[in-house]
Design a protein around this motif. Structure first.
Motif: not given
Length: 342
Positions: A30-34, A269-273, A306-309
């Protein structure tokens, strides 16, 4: 003879478990979310192809140990597809007939996979009809209705024993932010969210459980209003999550927050993923991803790291005629906005 068969059936399922590896935890750039790391627990790699493999295994063991399943019993399940595929897998493993009761709109590939495992399908027009139809079939055939929507929250050992929550925390142990700030999950039965939420509290973790809900589902409204009589006249268009009624396995008090996600955003989001990961996932993964990205944006705004799962629930290979068909999306979902406007 029955007790002997049950012991053999339990051994067969446990042996199948021993032959299976754990699922991967993928870190998604996620380069836009350092300073914010997003992980996908890839449940599509189970033998039957989805997160529901865990649930089906637990339901079969629960039914066997409760004395509900006997040799030659016909197994019946109400499902939007993925649970039925996984239950058909285990029914074949035990040599039992299997019938899936599902909406006629269920993705064709899912129907084919149920047939591949030797199951057959009984179709209804509306998702709200699956419960009564399953009960009737079980009575008529003298079979067993698994009823995932009632038993999902109690069939799994939420304290650990290599459940999905235990697996996530073990796999996160060496990451830069090993304690997830958020776990994000959609709800179909509510069984997985119950397992995650209970495990978090049992272990004393500071992680927050956030559940995402698609359009035409009552879970989000129920979470805020606590009216168990809420119903929706329409079924969810995101297969695997969202329900037209409050299911017995949906436990709101283990959830810290719920986010309503528009169906168009799930497809975006599917197509982005697909571009970010190089492969396709199912629509419920898109809903999960929308919630995770909203939380990441909030963390960035607060200056947090932080992290998100979240979960990659099943493969997009099951949906070439629906979520990956431009004509189907245009007809059933509508215009798809960019995931990141501007």
């Amino acid at each position: 003879m029955t007790a002997c068969w049950v012991r053999g059936a339990v051994r067969e399922i446990e042996a199948d478990f021993q032959r299976s590896a754990d699922t991967h935890l993928i870190r998604l750039p996620l380069p836009d979310f350092p300073g914010i790391h997003l992980y996908l627990k890839d449940e599509s790699t189970h033998p039957s192809g989805s997160l529901k493999h865990r649930l089906a295994r637990s339901l079969f063991l629960y039914a066997l140990c409760n004395g509900w399943l006997r040799e030659n019993s016909t197994v019946i399940e109400a499902s939007s597809g993925s649970t039925a595929i996984s239950e058909a897998y285990f029914a074949r493993l035990l040599g039992l007939p299997f019938i899936a009761v599902m909406p006629a709109s269920t993705a064709r590939r899912k129907i084919e996979q149920i047939a591949f495992y030797g199951g057959r399908c009984h179709f209804v027009e509306h998702s709200a009809q699956i419960y009564a139809a399953s009960e009737h079939l079980a009575r008529d055939l003298g079979g067993h209705y698994m009823d995932q929507f009632t038993y999902a929250e109690r069939a799994t050992d939420w304290r650990g024993n290599n459940n999905i929550a235990d697996s996530i925390y073990r796999q996160m142990a060496r990451e830069p932010f090993p304690m997830p700030r958020y776990l994000v999950m959609g709800a179909g039965t509510g069984g997985t969210s119950a397992t995650l939420g209970r495990y978090i509290r049992y272990q004393g973790h500071p992680t927050e459980l956030v559940v995402v809900d698609p359009e035409n589902s009552v879970f989000h409204d129920y979470y805020h209003r606590r009216d168990p009589q809420i119903t929706s006249p329409l079924g969810s268009r995101i297969e695997g999550i969202g329900r037209p009624r409050v299911e017995p396995s949906f436990i709101p008090d283990v959830i810290d927050r719920m986010i309503a996600v528009p169906d168009a955003a799930s497809i975006a989001a599917l197509h982005w993923l697909e571009r970010a990961l190089g492969r396709r996932a199912g629509a419920s993964t898109g809903t999960n991803l929308c919630g995770a990205l909203q939380l990441a944006a909030e963390m960035r705004q607060r200056g947090e790291q932080g992290s998100i799962v979240t979960l990659l629930c099943d493969s997009g290979d099951r949906y070439p005629d629906t979520y990956y068909s431009d004509s189907w999306v245009a007809e059933h979902i509508g215009a798809i906005p960019p995931l990141f406007p501007g």
